[in-house]
Motif scaffolding. Structure first.
Motif, PDB file in Angstrom:
ATOM      1  N   VAL A   8       2.630   1.664 -11.051  1.00 13.59           N
ATOM      2  CA  VAL A   8       3.471   2.420 -10.124  1.00 13.59           C
ATOM      3  C   VAL A   8       3.366   3.907 -10.436  1.00 13.59           C
ATOM      4  O   VAL A   8       3.528   4.328 -11.584  1.00 13.59           O
ATOM      5  CB  VAL A   8       4.938   1.958 -10.207  1.00 13.59           C
ATOM      6  N   VAL A   9       3.076   4.686  -9.408  1.00 15.63           N
ATOM      7  CA  VAL A   9       3.046   6.143  -9.493  1.00 15.63           C
ATOM      8  C   VAL A   9       4.231   6.664  -8.696  1.00 15.63           C
ATOM      9  O   VAL A   9       4.378   6.363  -7.508  1.00 15.63           O
ATOM     10  CB  VAL A   9       1.730   6.712  -8.928  1.00 15.63           C
ATOM     11  N   ILE A  10       5.089   7.426  -9.353  1.00 17.40           N
ATOM     12  CA  ILE A  10       6.276   7.968  -8.682  1.00 17.40           C
ATOM     13  C   ILE A  10       5.950   9.374  -8.210  1.00 17.40           C
ATOM     14  O   ILE A  10       5.741  10.284  -9.011  1.00 17.40           O
ATOM     15  CB  ILE A  10       7.485   7.996  -9.626  1.00 17.40           C
ATOM     16  N   GLY A  11       5.877   9.557  -6.901  1.00 18.65           N
ATOM     17  CA  GLY A  11       5.610  10.867  -6.326  1.00 18.65           C
ATOM     18  C   GLY A  11       4.209  10.953  -5.741  1.00 18.65           C
ATOM     19  O   GLY A  11       3.227  10.606  -6.394  1.00 18.65           O
ATOM     20  N   ALA A  12       4.109  11.441  -4.504  1.00 14.18           N
ATOM     21  CA  ALA A  12       2.822  11.581  -3.818  1.00 14.18           C
ATOM     22  C   ALA A  12       2.491  13.046  -3.586  1.00 14.18           C
ATOM     23  O   ALA A  12       2.103  13.455  -2.495  1.00 14.18           O
ATOM     24  CB  ALA A  12       2.836  10.822  -2.491  1.00 14.18           C
ATOM     25  N   LEU A  28      -8.092  -0.249 -11.244  1.00 12.35           N
ATOM     26  CA  LEU A  28      -6.684  -0.617 -11.318  1.00 12.35           C
ATOM     27  C   LEU A  28      -6.027  -0.438  -9.958  1.00 12.35           C
ATOM     28  O   LEU A  28      -6.486   0.350  -9.124  1.00 12.35           O
ATOM     29  CB  LEU A  28      -5.969   0.229 -12.375  1.00 12.35           C
ATOM     30  N   THR A  29      -4.931  -1.135  -9.735  1.00 16.40           N
ATOM     31  CA  THR A  29      -4.237  -1.070  -8.447  1.00 16.40           C
ATOM     32  C   THR A  29      -3.046  -0.132  -8.534  1.00 16.40           C
ATOM     33  O   THR A  29      -2.089  -0.403  -9.269  1.00 16.40           O
ATOM     34  CB  THR A  29      -3.736  -2.459  -8.015  1.00 16.40           C
ATOM     35  N   PRO A  30      -3.073   0.982  -7.785  1.00 15.79           N
ATOM     36  CA  PRO A  30      -1.909   1.868  -7.775  1.00 15.79           C
ATOM     37  C   PRO A  30      -0.902   1.438  -6.713  1.00 15.79           C
ATOM     38  O   PRO A  30      -1.260   0.774  -5.735  1.00 15.79           O
ATOM     39  CB  PRO A  30      -2.512   3.224  -7.409  1.00 15.79           C
ATOM     40  N   LEU A  31       0.342   1.807  -6.932  1.00 16.93           N
ATOM     41  CA  LEU A  31       1.351   1.724  -5.886  1.00 16.93           C
ATOM     42  C   LEU A  31       2.142   3.028  -5.971  1.00 16.93           C
ATOM     43  O   LEU A  31       2.871   3.258  -6.944  1.00 16.93           O
ATOM     44  CB  LEU A  31       2.277   0.524  -6.067  1.00 16.93           C
ATOM     45  N   PRO A 102      -3.264   1.820   1.835  1.00 18.45           N
ATOM     46  CA  PRO A 102      -2.506   0.569   1.650  1.00 18.45           C
ATOM     47  C   PRO A 102      -1.579   0.581   0.440  1.00 18.45           C
ATOM     48  O   PRO A 102      -0.716  -0.293   0.323  1.00 18.45           O
ATOM     49  CB  PRO A 102      -3.614  -0.486   1.470  1.00 18.45           C
ATOM     50  N   HIS A 103      -1.759   1.555  -0.447  1.00 16.16           N
ATOM     51  CA  HIS A 103      -1.005   1.585  -1.696  1.00 16.16           C
ATOM     52  C   HIS A 103       0.034   2.709  -1.726  1.00 16.16           C
ATOM     53  O   HIS A 103       0.500   3.085  -2.795  1.00 16.16           O
ATOM     54  CB  HIS A 103      -1.964   1.747  -2.876  1.00 16.16           C
ATOM     55  N   LEU A 104       0.391   3.221  -0.562  1.00 15.84           N
ATOM     56  CA  LEU A 104       1.325   4.342  -0.470  1.00 15.84           C
ATOM     57  C   LEU A 104       2.534   3.948   0.373  1.00 15.84           C
ATOM     58  O   LEU A 104       2.382   3.417   1.470  1.00 15.84           O
ATOM     59  CB  LEU A 104       0.627   5.557   0.163  1.00 15.84           C
ATOM     60  N   ARG A 105       3.722   4.199  -0.166  1.00 17.07           N
ATOM     61  CA  ARG A 105       4.955   3.951   0.587  1.00 17.07           C
ATOM     62  C   ARG A 105       5.764   5.239   0.625  1.00 17.07           C
ATOM     63  O   ARG A 105       6.181   5.762  -0.411  1.00 17.07           O
ATOM     64  CB  ARG A 105       5.779   2.844  -0.073  1.00 17.07           C
TER      65      ARG A 105
END
Length: 485
Positions: A8-12, A28-31, A102-105
């Motif tokens: 999990v990455v906090i902040g875009a 690796l899979t980021p979210l 797909p990995h960005l909310r």
């Protein structure tokens, strides 16, 4: 730990999206969870401000590679973008790549991170269980599991108050409607708020410089303006930076511009001013401090920096320096009370790790309350951190960055700083001669100049150097304070 879980990455923002690009590069899979409704939401708060780093220093290597595969054309690397241009021409295209999209909310605000069924008191198998990340969006509360967490949430939503004691000045909260924190768009959407007004700017960093420069330009267009500037330092000498010696040319020019505006009387500066109280009077807002009162104004701009909000990591075991609020091992490299000669030694996972494995604070937030963060620093941080998460500690410990110098050394201003200490504290001892100076954590040198010479030689040989200082560079330096018992 389940390696199939996302990171999990906090902040875009720029550093958060760079982390996602590096994670993808490592398989690796980021979210990426972004609280705002757009990527780069923090930068959009100062979209009008031109950066003093050119595009060359604004783009991350892994992110550029990802964009290039989509046919993206890089901007002129020598040009200087605004914050808004960085978002529009770099971050939004990056976020829209099929690899990251797909990995960005968006609109997903992280409220707390913990270890699964382990509060911060529990030792057993702590590093064997995943992280629990709780976030809120328009549909409510959600939780997910992660193998690692990279906090790149920044600090812009948590501005520092103006009071000299680190708390709001008396009256600051009640006058909130006439105080702007950060950098208002003086020549754009906030023009009417400041045109023809008397304005006080509090702060001595580059944010203050940008605001002062814009106010000066507005004052040439609209008569009757009065621009007051309050700083805590006893003189402008160190505040205005390295000028022509600054390797970031636009940063140096900004300091030279402010110096000229002060010399011309466009800006009236109050040095050695420690704000204690803001008073609403019939004539306007009056700032009080050190037994002095500044001329009344209509508006106040608080360009006093920002602070990290670490409350969302409160159930994790993290190690923060008590002064800077940065990761403990990073603090001696960035603490403005100790660090000097402009550059911060490149650093990564080793300096950013915490007692709980695989949680990292990166980007602006990693600097805590310390100033002078550069995007290049953040990109090197995430390259190293992602390498560590992937288990490649050889790459994580490798230095792949040389940062530009500011052209300023703390030792240039020793007399100024000593005078400030003796006038505001109880220290009366004579200043020690500059000898036996610790240089880059190595053997003592006979003088500051000898230390700086060694540092410069290191840089000439291709190393980043570590700055010259009369304070030894050690992992956990002792902090001395005036009149300490």
């Amino acid at each position: 730990m389940n390696n199939a879980l996302p990171v999990v990455v906090i902040g875009a923002g720029p550093v958060g999206l760079a982390a996602a690009a590096h994670l993808l590069e490592r398989g690796l899979t980021p979210l990426v969870l972004e609280a705002g409704e757009s990527v780069g939401a923090g930068m959009l708060q100062w979209a009008h401000v031109r950066m003093f780093s050119p595009w060359e220093f604004t783009l991350d290597r892994a992110a550029r590679a990802l964009l290039a595969r989509q046919g993206w054309q890089a901007p002129d690397l020598a040009a200087f973008p605004t914050g808004g241009e960085v978002v529009a021409r770099y971050l939004k295209p990056l976020a829209d790549t099929p690899q990251i999209r797909p990995h960005l909310r968006l609109g997903a605000r992280v409220v707390v991170v913990a270890k699964q069924r382990r509060d911060r008191m529990k030792d057993a198998q702590r590093n064997d269980v995943p992280f629990v990340v709780r976030y809120e969006d328009a549909t409510g509360e959600h939780e997910l599991l992660a193998q690692a967490v990279i906090d790149a949430s920044g600090t812009i939503d948590n501005p520092s108050p103006m009071g000299a004691s680190g708390i709001p000045a008396l009256g600051e909260r009640s006058l909130a409607s006439q105080v702007f924190y950060g950098m208002p768009d003086v020549l754009g959407k906030h023009r009417e708020r400041y045109a023809g007004k008397r304005v006080l700017v509090v702060g001595s960093g580059h944010s203050a410089f940008n605001v002062l420069s814009d106010l000066a330009r507005l004052s040439r267009q609209v008569p009757g303006m009065q621009i007051e500037w309050a700083i805590r330092r006893p003189s402008l000498q160190r505040v205005l930076g390295g000028g022509e010696n600054d390797q970031l040319r636009e940063r140096g020019k900004l300091g030279l511009t402010i110096r000229q505006l002060v010399n011309e009387g466009v800006l009236r500066v109050a040095t050695n001013f420690h704000l204690d109280r803001l008073e609403k009077t019939a004539g306007g807002i009056v700032a009080h401090g050190d037994g002095k009162a500044l001329p009344p104004v209509d508006e106040v701009v608080a360009a006093t920096g920002f602070r990290p909000d670490v409350s969302l990591l409160s159930e994790l075991r993290i190690s923060l320096d008590p002064g800077t609020q940065s990761p403990t091992a990073l603090a001696p490299l960035i603490d403005p009370n100790q660090h000097s000669c402009g550059s911060v030694r490149p650093h990564g996972a080793e300096e950013l790790k915490h007692p709980d494995a695989n949680v990292y604070i990166v980007g602006m937030k990693s600097y805590g309350r310390a100033p002078t963060f550069l995007l290049l620093t953040g990109y090197e941080q995430v390259r190293s951190v992602v390498s560590a998460i992937a288990g490649d500690w050889e790459a994580a410990r490798r230095v792949e960055l040389v940062l530009p110098e500011t052209g300023v050394c703390i030792t240039q201003f020793a007399d100024e700083e000593e005078a400030a200490v003796q006038s505001s504290c109880c220290g009366t001892a004579p200043r020690e001669p500059e000898k036996n100076v610790a240089c880059c954590g190595g053997p003592a040198k006979e003088s500051v100049s000898a230390c700086c010479a060694e540092d410069e030689q290191a840089k000439a040989n291709g190393s980043a150097g570590c700055g010259c200082s009369t304070t030894p560079v050690t992992p956990a330096p002792a902090r001395t304070r005036c009149c300490a018992a």
